[in-house]
Design an enzyme around this catalytic site. Sequence first.
Site, PDB file in Angstrom:
ATOM      1  N   HIS A  70      -5.818   2.699  -4.346  1.00 40.19           N
ATOM      2  CA  HIS A  70      -5.853   2.908  -2.892  1.00 40.19           C
ATOM      3  C   HIS A  70      -6.508   4.242  -2.544  1.00 40.19           C
ATOM      4  CE1 HIS A  70      -4.829   1.824   1.116  1.00 40.19           C
ATOM      5  NE2 HIS A  70      -3.789   2.624   1.274  1.00 40.19           N
ATOM      6  N   HIS A 103       3.786  -2.312   3.277  1.00 44.44           N
ATOM      7  CA  HIS A 103       3.860  -0.961   2.725  1.00 44.44           C
ATOM      8  C   HIS A 103       5.217  -0.753   2.054  1.00 44.44           C
ATOM      9  CE1 HIS A 103       0.748  -0.758   5.831  1.00 44.44           C
ATOM     10  NE2 HIS A 103       0.216   0.228   5.132  1.00 44.44           N
ATOM     11  N   HIS A 116      -4.410   9.701   1.251  1.00 42.98           N
ATOM     12  CA  HIS A 116      -4.494   8.791   2.401  1.00 42.98           C
ATOM     13  C   HIS A 116      -5.191   9.499   3.563  1.00 42.98           C
ATOM     14  CE1 HIS A 116      -3.335   5.481   5.019  1.00 42.98           C
ATOM     15  NE2 HIS A 116      -2.870   4.867   3.954  1.00 42.98           N
ATOM     16  N   ASP A 124       0.810  -1.215   0.000  1.00 43.18           N
ATOM     17  CA  ASP A 124       0.000   0.000   0.000  1.00 43.18           C
ATOM     18  C   ASP A 124       0.844   1.267   0.000  1.00 43.18           C
ATOM     19  OD1 ASP A 124      -2.195  -1.640   0.192  1.00 43.18           O
ATOM     20  OD2 ASP A 124      -2.942  -0.812   2.074  1.00 43.18           O
TER      21      ASP A 124
END
Length: 254
Positions: free
Chosen positions: A98, A193, A102, A47
């Site tokens: 994604h 990640h 964020h 991610d």
Amino acid sequence: MYAVAPVLAAALAHVGPAATWLPGLRRRRFPGLAGQGSPGHVALTFDDGPDPASTPHFLDVLDGLGVRATFFVLGENAARHPALARELVRRGHEIAVHGWAHDRPWRPSPTRDTRDLERAVQVVGEAAGRAPYWYRPPYGILTSGRWAAARRAGLRTVLWTAWGKDWRQDATPASVRATVAADLRGGGTVLLHDTDHASAPGSWRAALGALPGIVRDCRGAGLAVGPLGEHGLGGGRAGDASVSATGAGIAVAS
């Protein structure tokens, strides 16, 4: 009192799906959402990238291991580093969505959810040369707005069954490897990640250092490792892998 009730009902409807963040509930009640696939396969996912400071190191290690993975990229990062996003595809990896940024979507905003996801889909699709298929919301927080936006965009939402907690400041290669192994079984989906974009500074090095050991542990248990498109969930872009069936857990080798 009565005026507040509709507001509370709307808020609960918005955040209700976020309960799927709970790993136990997700694995028991929503195995497809958790990423539970073919029992002889482990899906490896990353991610938050792409990040020119860290992602190339992961690509090199994955090349050395002979493993392909699924990278859930942020739209803003892919737009900032389009050549690196294309490099992920050139190296044989899947790129998935994604979101755009964020963020934590606690306030309902269907228009924002749709707009941001559409932007991310466009950027990821341009890098991949075809429409993306997989979606994972930031932090794994799946609200009703993001669920609906993903469905409208033709995306399938997949979270994870095992993670390395590699975003923490105190993460080490050994801790990441052991944390993944504690929850991983055949058919599982691993979350790591490839950047510290939303993590502790430099924490990506713990995931990078753990990666060879995680792959060895999977292979030692007779499990193939690859992207979601080969995980037997159906509808992926990378085809179906031929894997042997096993439900064995993963033991960390010394």
